[in-house]
Design a protein around this motif. Structure first.
Motif, PDB file in Angstrom:
ATOM      1  N   THR A   1      14.864   1.373  11.822  1.00 39.40           N
ATOM      2  CA  THR A   1      14.152   2.563  12.318  1.00 39.40           C
ATOM      3  C   THR A   1      12.657   2.259  12.372  1.00 39.40           C
ATOM      4  OG1 THR A   1      15.799   3.963  11.257  1.00 39.40           O
ATOM      5  CG2 THR A   1      13.742   5.018  11.935  1.00 39.40           C
ATOM      6  N   PHE A   2      12.049   2.570  13.514  1.00 40.78           N
ATOM      7  CA  PHE A   2      10.602   2.453  13.645  1.00 40.78           C
ATOM      8  C   PHE A   2       9.992   3.853  13.595  1.00 40.78           C
ATOM      9  CE2 PHE A   2      12.103  -1.448  15.540  1.00 40.78           C
ATOM     10  CZ  PHE A   2      11.166  -2.394  15.119  1.00 40.78           C
ATOM     11  N   LEU A   3       9.075   4.024  12.671  1.00 40.14           N
ATOM     12  CA  LEU A   3       8.352   5.305  12.598  1.00 40.14           C
ATOM     13  C   LEU A   3       6.927   5.082  13.077  1.00 40.14           C
ATOM     14  CD1 LEU A   3       9.138   6.549   8.961  1.00 40.14           C
ATOM     15  CD2 LEU A   3      10.339   7.159  11.083  1.00 40.14           C
ATOM     16  N   ASP A   4       6.416   5.970  13.903  1.00 42.63           N
ATOM     17  CA  ASP A   4       4.973   6.040  14.071  1.00 42.63           C
ATOM     18  C   ASP A   4       4.478   7.107  13.105  1.00 42.63           C
ATOM     19  OD1 ASP A   4       4.639   4.061  15.886  1.00 42.63           O
ATOM     20  OD2 ASP A   4       4.366   5.366  17.619  1.00 42.63           O
ATOM     21  N   LEU A   5       3.606   6.693  12.206  1.00 45.05           N
ATOM     22  CA  LEU A   5       3.088   7.616  11.193  1.00 45.05           C
ATOM     23  C   LEU A   5       1.659   7.978  11.574  1.00 45.05           C
ATOM     24  CD1 LEU A   5       5.015   8.141   8.857  1.00 45.05           C
ATOM     25  CD2 LEU A   5       3.461   6.889   7.376  1.00 45.05           C
ATOM     26  N   ARG A   6       1.282   9.247  11.362  1.00 49.84           N
ATOM     27  CA  ARG A   6      -0.013   9.736  11.834  1.00 49.84           C
ATOM     28  C   ARG A   6      -0.845  10.257  10.668  1.00 49.84           C
ATOM     29  NH1 ARG A   6       1.677  14.315  14.649  1.00 49.84           N
ATOM     30  NH2 ARG A   6       1.038  15.472  12.830  1.00 49.84           N
TER      31      ARG A   6
ATOM     32  N   ILE B   1       0.831  -1.210   0.000  1.00 45.32           N
ATOM     33  CA  ILE B   1       0.000   0.000   0.000  1.00 45.32           C
ATOM     34  C   ILE B   1       0.867   1.261   0.000  1.00 45.32           C
ATOM     35  CG2 ILE B   1      -1.952  -1.109   1.200  1.00 45.32           C
ATOM     36  CD1 ILE B   1      -1.022   0.308   3.765  1.00 45.32           C
ATOM     37  N   ASP B   2       0.224   2.366  -0.344  1.00 45.04           N
ATOM     38  CA  ASP B   2       0.845   3.693  -0.276  1.00 45.04           C
ATOM     39  C   ASP B   2       0.354   4.394   0.979  1.00 45.04           C
ATOM     40  OD1 ASP B   2       0.668   3.193  -3.415  1.00 45.04           O
ATOM     41  OD2 ASP B   2       2.205   4.715  -3.044  1.00 45.04           O
ATOM     42  N   LEU B   3       1.276   4.817   1.813  1.00 43.38           N
ATOM     43  CA  LEU B   3       0.918   5.562   3.023  1.00 43.38           C
ATOM     44  C   LEU B   3       1.278   7.026   2.853  1.00 43.38           C
ATOM     45  CD1 LEU B   3       2.335   3.382   5.956  1.00 43.38           C
ATOM     46  CD2 LEU B   3      -0.030   3.550   5.158  1.00 43.38           C
ATOM     47  N   TYR B   4       0.371   7.916   3.244  1.00 44.18           N
ATOM     48  CA  TYR B   4       0.667   9.345   3.273  1.00 44.18           C
ATOM     49  C   TYR B   4       0.333   9.872   4.655  1.00 44.18           C
ATOM     50  CZ  TYR B   4       0.614   9.008  -1.833  1.00 44.18           C
ATOM     51  OH  TYR B   4       0.873   8.656  -3.138  1.00 44.18           O
TER      52      TYR B   4
ATOM     53  N   GLY C   1      -2.967  -1.532  15.930  1.00 52.73           N
ATOM     54  CA  GLY C   1      -1.936  -2.205  16.735  1.00 52.73           C
ATOM     55  C   GLY C   1      -1.669  -3.658  16.388  1.00 52.73           C
ATOM     56  N   THR C   2      -2.508  -4.252  15.550  1.00 52.57           N
ATOM     57  CA  THR C   2      -2.277  -5.654  15.178  1.00 52.57           C
ATOM     58  C   THR C   2      -1.339  -5.785  13.982  1.00 52.57           C
ATOM     59  OG1 THR C   2      -4.223  -5.580  13.743  1.00 52.57           O
ATOM     60  CG2 THR C   2      -4.557  -6.413  15.995  1.00 52.57           C
ATOM     61  N   VAL C   3      -1.024  -4.654  13.358  1.00 54.82           N
ATOM     62  CA  VAL C   3      -0.202  -4.724  12.135  1.00 54.82           C
ATOM     63  C   VAL C   3       0.935  -3.709  12.173  1.00 54.82           C
ATOM     64  CG1 VAL C   3      -2.130  -5.487  10.682  1.00 54.82           C
ATOM     65  CG2 VAL C   3      -1.657  -3.036  10.927  1.00 54.82           C
ATOM     66  N   GLU C   4       1.870  -3.871  11.252  1.00 52.58           N
ATOM     67  CA  GLU C   4       2.858  -2.839  10.983  1.00 52.58           C
ATOM     68  C   GLU C   4       3.117  -2.837   9.488  1.00 52.58           C
ATOM     69  OE1 GLU C   4       6.058  -4.092  13.475  1.00 52.58           O
ATOM     70  OE2 GLU C   4       6.713  -5.674  12.113  1.00 52.58           O
ATOM     71  N   VAL C   5       3.745  -1.773   9.005  1.00 53.63           N
ATOM     72  CA  VAL C   5       4.007  -1.682   7.568  1.00 53.63           C
ATOM     73  C   VAL C   5       5.516  -1.787   7.343  1.00 53.63           C
ATOM     74  CG1 VAL C   5       3.821  -0.244   5.503  1.00 53.63           C
ATOM     75  CG2 VAL C   5       1.939  -0.295   7.154  1.00 53.63           C
ATOM     76  N   GLN C   6       5.934  -2.732   6.507  1.00 58.99           N
ATOM     77  CA  GLN C   6       7.345  -2.916   6.154  1.00 58.99           C
ATOM     78  C   GLN C   6       7.641  -1.995   4.971  1.00 58.99           C
ATOM     79  OE1 GLN C   6       8.935  -5.060   8.056  1.00 58.99           O
ATOM     80  NE2 GLN C   6       7.419  -6.581   8.781  1.00 58.99           N
ATOM     81  N   ALA C   7       8.415  -0.933   5.231  1.00 58.62           N
ATOM     82  CA  ALA C   7       8.665   0.072   4.192  1.00 58.62           C
ATOM     83  C   ALA C   7       9.579  -0.478   3.102  1.00 58.62           C
ATOM     84  CB  ALA C   7       9.278   1.313   4.810  1.00 58.62           C
ATOM     85  N   GLU C   8       9.216  -0.208   1.854  1.00 59.45           N
ATOM     86  CA  GLU C   8      10.081  -0.576   0.733  1.00 59.45           C
ATOM     87  C   GLU C   8      10.650   0.667   0.065  1.00 59.45           C
ATOM     88  OE1 GLU C   8       7.620  -3.403  -1.486  1.00 59.45           O
ATOM     89  OE2 GLU C   8       7.204  -4.294   0.486  1.00 59.45           O
TER      90      GLU C   8
ATOM     91  N   GLN D   1       2.471   1.872  12.772  1.00 65.54           N
ATOM     92  CA  GLN D   1       3.914   1.681  12.899  1.00 65.54           C
ATOM     93  C   GLN D   1       4.499   1.256  11.560  1.00 65.54           C
ATOM     94  OE1 GLN D   1       6.016   0.095  16.469  1.00 65.54           O
ATOM     95  NE2 GLN D   1       6.267  -1.726  15.198  1.00 65.54           N
ATOM     96  N   VAL D   2       5.597   1.913  11.187  1.00 65.41           N
ATOM     97  CA  VAL D   2       6.292   1.591   9.940  1.00 65.41           C
ATOM     98  C   VAL D   2       7.711   1.127  10.297  1.00 65.41           C
ATOM     99  CG1 VAL D   2       7.157   2.510   7.754  1.00 65.41           C
ATOM    100  CG2 VAL D   2       4.956   3.298   8.646  1.00 65.41           C
ATOM    101  N   VAL D   3       8.125   0.038   9.702  1.00 66.25           N
ATOM    102  CA  VAL D   3       9.473  -0.485   9.940  1.00 66.25           C
ATOM    103  C   VAL D   3      10.333  -0.144   8.737  1.00 66.25           C
ATOM    104  CG1 VAL D   3      10.815  -2.531  10.506  1.00 66.25           C
ATOM    105  CG2 VAL D   3       8.402  -2.387  11.190  1.00 66.25           C
ATOM    106  N   VAL D   4      11.388   0.637   8.978  1.00 65.07           N
ATOM    107  CA  VAL D   4      12.249   1.074   7.876  1.00 65.07           C
ATOM    108  C   VAL D   4      13.569   0.309   7.965  1.00 65.07           C
ATOM    109  CG1 VAL D   4      13.352   3.036   6.753  1.00 65.07           C
ATOM    110  CG2 VAL D   4      11.206   3.365   8.009  1.00 65.07           C
ATOM    111  N   PRO D   5      13.867  -0.527   6.950  1.00 67.21           N
ATOM    112  CA  PRO D   5      15.097  -1.320   7.004  1.00 67.21           C
ATOM    113  C   PRO D   5      16.325  -0.454   6.679  1.00 67.21           C
ATOM    114  CG  PRO D   5      13.974  -1.690   4.923  1.00 67.21           C
ATOM    115  CD  PRO D   5      13.106  -0.750   5.713  1.00 67.21           C
ATOM    116  N   PRO D   6      17.503  -0.892   7.122  1.00 66.16           N
ATOM    117  CA  PRO D   6      18.732  -0.102   6.888  1.00 66.16           C
ATOM    118  C   PRO D   6      19.329  -0.438   5.530  1.00 66.16           C
ATOM    119  CG  PRO D   6      19.216  -1.977   8.322  1.00 66.16           C
ATOM    120  CD  PRO D   6      17.770  -2.103   7.934  1.00 66.16           C
ATOM    121  N   ASP D   7      18.547  -0.250   4.465  1.00 60.17           N
ATOM    122  CA  ASP D   7      19.057  -0.650   3.150  1.00 60.17           C
ATOM    123  C   ASP D   7      19.651   0.513   2.364  1.00 60.17           C
ATOM    124  OD1 ASP D   7      16.872   0.779   2.353  1.00 60.17           O
ATOM    125  OD2 ASP D   7      15.730  -0.927   1.609  1.00 60.17           O
TER     126      ASP D   7
END
Lengths: 467, 467
Positions: free
Chosen positions: B34-39, B18-21, B85-92, B46-52
């Motif tokens: 890096t964990f971001l809380d996006l509002r 999905i696209d998050l804004y 709270g049941t999910v998180e988004v794995q950022a690509e 919660q968004v999980v940002v990998p160190p890529d």
């Protein structure tokens, strides 16, 4: 006083004795029997008054209380034109609660032929006529439908201030002297433009408001003097197409519900580039109806691809005061088309703006745009329209707000008065506004503007200039 | 831009890209991840940002676009405090759409400890805090619930003018110089009192409006400077009890729906005669809560049987200018109690008025009355409060309207700001108003009142008095 029965509900009460409260709409004598048509805000009911010597002499527009029994009408006397046409009420007791002298004009006609000054002076009577009751009741339903549509789509209704600062909509402001800060003035908003953009910055991604707007400019048939009402709305993270689709879907569903007799000529609504509209129709608000005499034809269209700028004229008192080359054709917050950004430096008059005008039967009933959300572009527009350092300073809060994380955003503001005028086929917005002002700015019923006391002026630190 | 997904709906998208804004609410580093809380306006995810190495460096309050896949969280990491709270988004992929500099104050706190001036200057940031988002969203729901309740009860929503004439509510008017009639002024309405009575004369038997009202009087915690909003409503053919029952039923059903955690202490609400309230509680707005520290206690009551008049004071600049004996304790349109009519001639201070005040937790959140509908009684009240011939002339349109069939009528006007303040337990109305003014009358964000040009003043025919 017992609980009032709404007249539309009387057919459910056949055989019962009820209390009626309402206005005498018409009186007909039939031999010795008197027939009254009684009116309330839900309908009209026929009352039969026997010649038993206990009833008062009624006059049209008296407010009365009648106790009587609901009786079915004989088959051949059923009146299909009114909701209560299957019944009548046999009066037993009656009294006049409040007598009416003869109204200054007839109330049972459409009223179009009566002078506007006298209609506005006695607006509380003028509003009793069936056409005006229908218009005002429909207006109420129209805004309720808009609200329930938008709330379902996750919009938040937010009020913005009326006591505010001058807004650059290109018209003349009404101003209000401040008592606490003598020598300074508030302005009434020409639109909530800046507040709605600030609400996007604040994170209310879908905002609307049925907003009062104020412009001190001459009255026209499609513009009341002084104040008007618009559906002000703004969305974040959208493109122009999202706004157009949402508004089209909203109006289409509301027309179906509230105006089932009307036909929308074409769907999806045509989107006409500004240059094409001028070339093909000679106007940017074309009337696309096939038969302009058919009151049930509704032809909606969008005008898009407006030029971002027009040439500034001497009368442009707000922007470069006529001394700059360019003036915004919508307003200074409209985003240039992303493909035309480079033209801002080379040929600004060729830049298209992401503006959209909503047109219905040849009336512009709304306008909007995608807004600028980048401070450097906004800065550039300020320069192109010839803003002085001081004028830039007046809008520094917007540029400042844009440095704290601003979403791309845009919106539109359909005029409630004008949309209703066009939907109902009324000749003027003043037929759908409860208490409009006259062309000279005189308020309905109450005689404002009026004189104020010397004490009031002294408190505010102002004086009237003797001519 | 693709269609924006509201964050509250993300749990439905498990497994999808999905696209998050939204806005960066907080940033936590956990090793190299890096964990971001996006509002957004519907929630936090919660968004999980990998160190890529492909992602930008985020700052709090940046507006970002993130493409990622919705993944269920392991059981032990589920966050029950948030809707997603049941999910998180794995950022690509991710990008910063609009960078935010560091806000001038923290946004993750309640904000009560921050100075009001700076909160109002940056109101677009202050409104991002969770408490203010909740208050403004609740305010929108509150007015929607009011509207849908009243529309179901056959009420019509009708807008009345903002540009109008001085109204006798006992406070100071804001006035607006007229350009078309130089030397004369409009006034902003202190309430739509006269218009709503005229609407009763016009036959709209059940009217309401979420009305903006204006008073140039000092700010208090329960009163914003300048403007406030009230639910203005009026009904024809009713007695006082009808109004009280309807308002009680409306508030009770709305509290149940929007504030399910709150308990209304007593039902039906106590109706306390004014004299008894003063004697027993020392105030006409008693706080009947048992435990004032319990934020969920709501104690509503009515104060009734007010005296119609108080003694007029020197400060009464509107009525007899301090020279008459009596001043209206509510306003001059309030009906005397029918049993006390004779006392108008013999002992006016003993006359009770058909006034009702709505009290919640010690705050007066609304007031109203049954109105006078007989011209001769209204005339008598004008005399008793010391109206001059000229003042009577100013209200002649009301007396005139009453000669054309006027229904008995009455109403009430609960304050929206004040009711919400009391319901939410906020310390000031300014916590539930989107853009309030400061105590000195300065508007939020925009710096009004401000100077106007000499041309503007000349057009209006006024001049600023040099001190």
């Amino acid at each position: 006083m017992s609980k009032k029965i709404f007249f539309q509900d009387i057919p459910k009460e056949v055989g019962k004795k009820i209390d009626l409260y309402g206005w005498v709409y018409s009186i007909r004598a039939h031999g010795k029997i008197t027939f009254l048509d009684l009116r309330d805000h839900t309908g009209i009911v026929q009352v039969v008054v026997p010649p038993d010597g206990t009833h008062p002499t009624f006059s049209p527009e008296d407010v009365v209380h009648i106790v009587g029994t609901v009786a079915p009408r004989p088959e051949h006397l059923i009146n299909k034109k009114i909701k209560t046409g299957t019944v009548e009420v046999q009066a037993e007791k009656s009294e006049i609660i409040s007598h009416s002298q003869t109204p200054p004009f007839p109330l049972e006609t459409s009223g179009y032929d009566i002078g506007e000054d006298i209609r506005l002076e006695y607006r509380y009577l003028d509003l009793r006529r069936q056409r005006m009751q229908r218009n005002i009741l429909l207006r109420s339903s129209f805004v309720q439908e808009i609200r329930s549509y938008l709330v379902q789509k996750n919009f938040t209704e937010i009020d913005t201030p009326i006591l505010t600062k001058s807004t650059p909509e290109g018209a003349r402001d009404f101003i209000i002297p401040s008592r606490l800060q003598k020598g300074k003035f508030y302005a009434l908003p020409q639109s909530p433009q800046q507040y709605k953009q600030l609400l996007m910055v604040a994170g209310f991604e879908r905002y609307f408001q049925i907003a009062r707007c104020f412009r001190d400019e001459a009255q026209r048939s499609d513009r009341a003097y002084g104040e008007f009402t618009q559906l002000d709305m703004e969305m974040s993270f959208v493109e122009q197409n999202d706004i157009l689709e949402l508004v089209e879907d909203m109006f289409t569903s509301i027309v179906k519900k509230l105006f089932p007799e009307k036909n929308i000529m074409q769907s999806p609504w045509p989107r006409i580039p500004h240059a094409e509209a001028l070339k093909k129709y000679g106007t940017d608000k074309p009337d696309l109806r096939k038969n302009k005499k058919d009151p049930n034809e509704l032809a909606f269209c969008w005008t898009v691809d407006f030029p971002l700028f027009t040439k500034q004229s001497q009368e442009d008192f707000f922007h470069g005061s006529g001394r700059a080359t360019f003036a915004p054709s919508h307003h200074m917050f409209t985003s240039p088309h992303p493909d035309d950004i480079d033209l801002l430096d080379t040929d600004p008059l060729k830049v298209r703006g992401l503006q959209h005008d909503l047109v219905l039967n040849g009336f512009e009933i709304g306008g909007g745009s995608i807004r600028i959300h980048k401070p450097d572009i906004q800065q550039k527009i300020f320069d192109l329209i010839g803003f002085s350092k001081k004028q830039k300073q007046e809008f520094s809060h917007m540029l400042n707000a844009f440095t704290y994380g601003v979403p791309p955003h845009g919106g539109i503001a359909p005029g409630i008065d004008r949309a209703l005028m066009a939907l109902l086929g009324e000749p003027s917005v003043r037929e759908v506004v409860p208490f409009p002002t006259s062309a000279s700015g005189k308020t309905a019923v109450m005689n404002a503007p009026s004189e104020v006391t010397a004490e009031q002026l002294a408190e505010l630190g102002i004086r009237i200039v003797d001519e």
